[in-house]
Each structure stands twice: as C-alpha cells, then as structure tokens.
Design a protein around this motif. Structure first.
Motif, PDB file in Angstrom:
ATOM      1  N   ASN A 169       0.832  -1.197   0.000  1.00  0.00           N
ATOM      2  CA  ASN A 169       0.000   0.000   0.000  1.00  0.00           C
ATOM      3  C   ASN A 169       0.871   1.252   0.000  1.00  0.00           C
ATOM      4  OD1 ASN A 169      -2.412  -1.526   0.187  1.00  0.00           O
ATOM      5  ND2 ASN A 169      -2.087  -1.745   2.410  1.00  0.00           N
ATOM      6  N   GLN A 170       0.287   2.330  -0.484  1.00  0.00           N
ATOM      7  CA  GLN A 170       0.991   3.607  -0.446  1.00  0.00           C
ATOM      8  C   GLN A 170       1.239   4.003   1.007  1.00  0.00           C
ATOM      9  OE1 GLN A 170       1.918   4.966  -3.236  1.00  0.00           O
ATOM     10  NE2 GLN A 170       2.844   6.844  -2.468  1.00  0.00           N
ATOM     11  N   PRO A 171       2.490   4.315   1.376  1.00  0.00           N
ATOM     12  CA  PRO A 171       2.766   4.664   2.781  1.00  0.00           C
ATOM     13  C   PRO A 171       2.019   5.925   3.208  1.00  0.00           C
ATOM     14  CG  PRO A 171       4.654   5.164   1.382  1.00  0.00           C
ATOM     15  CD  PRO A 171       3.704   4.385   0.535  1.00  0.00           C
ATOM     16  N   ASN A 172       1.577   5.923   4.469  1.00  0.00           N
ATOM     17  CA  ASN A 172       0.842   7.072   5.001  1.00  0.00           C
ATOM     18  C   ASN A 172       1.728   8.290   5.180  1.00  0.00           C
ATOM     19  OD1 ASN A 172      -1.566   5.607   5.171  1.00  0.00           O
ATOM     20  ND2 ASN A 172      -0.985   4.778   7.178  1.00  0.00           N
ATOM     21  N   GLN A 173       2.998   8.071   5.324  1.00  0.00           N
ATOM     22  CA  GLN A 173       3.937   9.173   5.521  1.00  0.00           C
ATOM     23  C   GLN A 173       5.261   8.835   4.849  1.00  0.00           C
ATOM     24  OE1 GLN A 173       4.248   9.579   9.751  1.00  0.00           O
ATOM     25  NE2 GLN A 173       4.179   7.381  10.093  1.00  0.00           N
ATOM     26  N   THR A 174       5.939   9.854   4.369  1.00  0.00           N
ATOM     27  CA  THR A 174       7.207   9.652   3.685  1.00  0.00           C
ATOM     28  C   THR A 174       8.212  10.705   4.140  1.00  0.00           C
ATOM     29  OG1 THR A 174       6.858  11.125   1.796  1.00  0.00           O
ATOM     30  CG2 THR A 174       5.884   8.916   1.663  1.00  0.00           C
ATOM     31  N   THR A 175       9.436  10.505   3.731  1.00  0.00           N
ATOM     32  CA  THR A 175      10.485  11.485   4.046  1.00  0.00           C
ATOM     33  C   THR A 175      10.628  12.525   2.945  1.00  0.00           C
ATOM     34  OG1 THR A 175      12.154  10.006   3.097  1.00  0.00           O
ATOM     35  CG2 THR A 175      11.787   9.862   5.471  1.00  0.00           C
ATOM     36  N   ASN A 176       9.616  12.596   2.068  1.00  0.00           N
ATOM     37  CA  ASN A 176       9.592  13.629   1.018  1.00  0.00           C
ATOM     38  C   ASN A 176      10.832  13.611   0.121  1.00  0.00           C
ATOM     39  OD1 ASN A 176       7.081  14.734   1.703  1.00  0.00           O
ATOM     40  ND2 ASN A 176       8.000  15.952   3.336  1.00  0.00           N
ATOM     41  N   GLY A 177      11.277  12.425  -0.225  1.00  0.00           N
ATOM     42  CA  GLY A 177      12.431  12.329  -1.106  1.00  0.00           C
ATOM     43  C   GLY A 177      13.767  12.439  -0.396  1.00  0.00           C
ATOM     44  N   ARG A 178      13.748  12.772   0.868  1.00  0.00           N
ATOM     45  CA  ARG A 178      14.998  12.856   1.628  1.00  0.00           C
ATOM     46  C   ARG A 178      15.504  11.452   1.928  1.00  0.00           C
ATOM     47  NH1 ARG A 178      14.989  14.490   6.461  1.00  0.00           N
ATOM     48  NH2 ARG A 178      12.785  14.044   6.876  1.00  0.00           N
ATOM     49  N   LYS A 179      16.783  11.221   1.733  1.00  0.00           N
ATOM     50  CA  LYS A 179      17.396   9.926   2.050  1.00  0.00           C
ATOM     51  C   LYS A 179      18.008  10.027   3.442  1.00  0.00           C
ATOM     52  CE  LYS A 179      18.294   8.879  -2.809  1.00  0.00           C
ATOM     53  NZ  LYS A 179      17.193   7.911  -2.908  1.00  0.00           N
TER      54      LYS A 179
END
Length: 399
Positions: A169-179
């Motif tokens: 599933n699509q994650p509810n939260q991400t790091t916005n492209g930050r590694k």
C-alpha cells in the motif's frame, strides 16, 4: 686568643647559564605541547595507542569513580541507586591488577590459550540460545583469496526467490524524497556456500557478484515501501584493498571514506547501517518462525567508540521490538573491542549507527530476505514513532 675565620663557599652563576636553562625549559614545553597536538589531531586509526592502558582505563567506569568520591563524602552515596557498595572498588582493583574478573571465568584462560581472544567480547543483551561459544565471529579470508581476482563458479542461482511481500500500500507518511538512511557493506564480498560451486570452507565464502550487497538492495526497497528514503553505497571495498595492497583488517578504514563522503554530501542522513553476514554455521544462524525459515540477526557494537552508549541503546530497542514480533530471530546485542577487533566500526561517526550480522555462510537469500523484511518493518515503526515524538504536528513529513 686568635680568631679564626672559616673560609666561605662562593658560588658563581653566570647570567648566560640562567638564560640557557630558561630557554631549554621553554623549548622542552613547546616540544611536548607540539607532539601532544600532533598526536591528538591524527585520525583515530593512525594514533599511537596502548592496548594495555586502554584496557585498564576501561575498567574504571563512571559509577566506580563516583563510588570512590562517595567514600570521602558519604552524602554522595545517596545518589547511587544501590547505596554504599564498597565491594565494587575491591573487585575492580583485583581485575586491574591481575586481569582476572571474578564475574567472568574466561579471564582465567583468555591470555593463556592461543585463539581464545576471539571470545574476549561481551554479550550486552543475549538472544535466544546465544552464549559465549556461538557469538558472531568475523573471519578474514586467506591472503590468496583476498588477492585472487577469479571468483568461484556459481550454482543454484535459479533457486534465488524473493519472498512475496503481499500487497504494498501507499505509505501514510514519507520522508519527502529525503534519504535519511545510509546502507553500506564494509565486507562487500561476503558470500554464501549454497551458491558457490565446489566451495565448502566458510573462510572461502567470498564472491564479487553474488554477495551481501543483495541484502542492501532489498533493504532499500523495503524502506521505500515504508516511506523512508535510503541510499546504498556500492563501493567494492575488498577490490580497493586488493588494489592498494591493504590487508582485510583495513576494511573499515576503507569504508569509512565512503561513509564520511555520504555524511558530507547529504545533511539529511540520520542512520548508518553496515550489513554483514556471520561466519557461523546454519544451526546458529537460522530459526523457524510460523513455518518459515529466517536467518538470524545480531547487533554488533564497537566498544571503543565514543558513541557506544547511544549505539547500544538503539540496538537494544530494535532487538526488543524484533523479538516481540518475531521471537527468536535476534541473537542479541554484542560488544566487541580490544586488540583482536576493530572496536569502532565507524560508529563514532553517528549515535545512530548499526552493524548488522544477518545470517551466516550457509543461509539462502530467501531466508535472509525474510529477515531483512522483518528488520525493516520494525525499524520503520521505530523511525516513525521517534518522528512523532520529535515533531507531534508532523509538518516536516508528508502524510
């Protein structure tokens, strides 16, 4: 009556002598401070150090020093949870003076039996079945293997299957492209006997293509599924050692350069993960959980690095979370240091650094992939929980 005058002692001091003595003292002080400055400014791996002095210094914990002060000011005993414990100092003095610990019988034999020093480590948190006879052991390949560019023939590659992750599933939260996670392999050519044709000796389980780096690739994918950006360093550390004529013990020195470069180029990095495989055989590195074979995982902490307490606390939290969801999968948290081990493992570069030993020489990728999935699941929950505490509003992360 005649009066006799006793001859006096006359000392003549030339002004030039005083000046020379004074200048000599100044020159000596400048020399001492200069040498001290050079020694302390060197990188840790190049500094002159005494293992004996380091071992003695490590025996004196902060708690022990505080107890010694409390013997002079008894009011300080109130700050110790156990109150007054004079035996701590006595035991430590015996340990320092004789190299014998009353709490560790290995100390009676450790300096007498050849090869016994490989067990000179400490189990901080023991996993199921873990003891001092089956702790993770880091073996070095023979020199001819390190210098040999020719790989063993491969087999069973068609049997490498990636376990089904189910519906992602699509994650509810991400790091916005930050590694935010850097994954690397100090021993990047560590391989596995099931895939090396004709190889049965664990010390020869190395390959330039089929090796530990596949676990790093899997972890990057898993973290992305959880909304956590990560990067994988694919530097051929073993190849670099061979080209530079360095021995295997310099692996961490070589991988350190890659980690420092990553930290300098990416200010978003929060966690460092160095993935290895153990040299132990399958009975020590495999467990069955709900009918599936998992490779066991162990956490190794460098006992000589200044971030030891932080690194150990992080490993302990992940270990407990893993054991709660996958009982028996973790072999525990180990402290390694001393003359026979690196003792730093680049963990001085971050308080959130981990060295993972996933599986051993006999494990299959299917077993290890399951473990990587389990670790990533637990780590992602830990990561987002920590973010929720640090930033309750969640403004910096996409939801």
């Amino acid at each position: 009556m005649k009066r006799r005058n006793s001859p006096g002692i006359i000392t003549a001091i030339h002004g030039s002598t005083i000046i020379k003595t004074f200048l000599g003292i100044i020159a000596l002080l400048l020399f001492v401070f200069s040498v001290s400055g050079v020694m302390t400014s060197l990188r840790p791996e190049y500094r002159i150090s005494s293992n004996s002095v380091h071992t003695v210094a490590n025996q004196f914990t902060g708690k022990m020093l505080f107890s010694m002060l409390a013997n002079e000011n008894h009011y300080l005993f109130n700050a110790l949870p156990e109150g007054k414990q004079e035996s701590i100092i006595t035991n430590q003095l015996i340990k320092v003076s004789t190299n014998i610990s009353l709490e560790d019988p290995r100390s009676l034999l450790g300096r007498e039996l050849p090869g016994f020093s490989i067990f000179d480590n400490e189990i901080l948190v023991a996993g199921e079945g873990t003891n001092y006879t089956n702790m993770p052991y880091e073996s070095s390949p023979p020199v001819d293997v390190l210098n040999e560019e020719r790989d063993a023939s491969l087999q069973n590659l068609d049997e490498i299957e990636e376990p089904d992750k189910g519906v992602t599933n699509q994650p509810n939260q991400t790091t916005n492209g930050r590694k935010v996670v850097e994954i690397y392999h100090s021993h990047n050519r560590e391989s596995y006997l099931p895939y090396l044709k004709g190889v049965t000796n664990p010390d020869l389980a190395y390959h330039s293509k089929i090796n530990i780096t596949k676990l790093g690739e899997r972890m990057v994918e898993d973290l992305a599924d959880k909304g956590i950006g990560s990067s994988l360093d694919k530097t051929d550390i073993m190849g670099n050692l061979n080209n530079k004529g360095l021995n295997y013990a310099k692996s961490y020195q070589e991988s350190r350069k890659s980690v420092q470069t990553a930290l300098a180029n990416n200010k978003d990095l929060e966690y460092l993960i160095d993935i290895h495989r153990d040299s132990k055989r399958k009975k020590h590195t495999t467990i069955t959980i709900k009918g599936k074979e998992y490779a066991k995982i162990a956490f190794v902490i460098g006992g000589n690095n200044p971030n030891f307490e932080k690194n150990a606390a992080l490993a302990n939290k992940i270990h407990k979370a893993l054991e709660k969801k996958y009982p028996g999968i973790s072999r525990g948290v180990m402290k390694q240091g001393g003359s026979s081990h690196n003792g730093i493992y680049n963990q001085d570069l971050s308080g959130n650094a981990m060295l993972l030993e996933i599986g051993g020489v006999d494990n299959t990728f299917e077993e290890m992939y399951l473990t990587v999935d389990a670790f990533t699941e637990v780590f992602s929950e830990f990561y987002w929980d920590a973010k929720a505490v640090d930033n309750p509003t969640g403004d910096s992360e996409a939801r």
